[in-house]
Design an enzyme around this catalytic site. Structure first.
Site, mmCIF file in Angstrom:
data_model
loop_
_atom_site.group_PDB
_atom_site.id
_atom_site.type_symbol
_atom_site.label_atom_id
_atom_site.label_comp_id
_atom_site.label_asym_id
_atom_site.label_seq_id
_atom_site.Cartn_x
_atom_site.Cartn_y
_atom_site.Cartn_z
ATOM 1 C CG HIS A 261 74.426 42.719 96.459
ATOM 2 N ND1 HIS A 261 74.338 43.557 97.805
ATOM 3 C CD2 HIS A 261 74.920 41.744 96.822
ATOM 4 C CE1 HIS A 261 74.820 42.705 98.653
ATOM 5 N NE2 HIS A 261 75.444 41.544 98.239
ATOM 6 C CG ASP B 38 77.508 39.083 99.638
ATOM 7 O OD1 ASP B 38 76.377 39.675 99.421
ATOM 8 O OD2 ASP B 38 78.043 38.831 100.844
#
Length: 125
Positions: free
Chosen positions: A53, A99
């Site tokens: 991420h 996300d």
């Protein structure tokens, strides 16, 4: 701190609540070496989700001028499934996908309480 969170971080937290309803987003805010910070080697699969991420954010999806941490986007959560809206701009679409993939990754990774709030200095060199 009582500072309001950047909107995007709030959206990411809501995505996590969608895929991992049994846990608070707070459980992921200070986990391993990459969930909340970013150095060293990931301690487990969940920490690896955060590293991916971070890298996704750092790349900004290759969209010039895209600032992932402050970029808001449109998405839907339906019964644990996340969908990013087709109406998002290139930057928003990229951040939404970073996300979304992380929230899905979190849902599939075991949570090890021993890796919450670890000593970054000794374990994340």
């Amino acid at each position: 701190s009582n500072r309001p969170m950047p909107l995007n971080i709030k959206q990411f937290n809501n995505m996590i609540q969608c895929t991992v309803p049994a846990r608070s987003w707070w459980d992921f805010a200070d986990y391993g070496c990459y969930c909340g910070s970013g150095s060293g080697s990931p301690v487990d699969d969940l920490d690896r989700c955060c590293q991916v991420h971070d890298n996704c954010y750092n790349a900004g999806g290759g969209v010039t001028g895209c600032a992932p941490k402050s970029k808001t986007y449109t998405y839907e959560c339906s019964q644990g499934t996340l969908t990013c809206s087709g109406e998002n701009s290139a930057c928003a679409a990229t951040v939404c996908d970073c996300d979304r993939l992380a929230a899905i990754c979190f849902a599939g990774a075991p949570y090890n309480d021993n890796n919450y709030n670890i000593d970054l200095k000794s374990r994340c060199q």
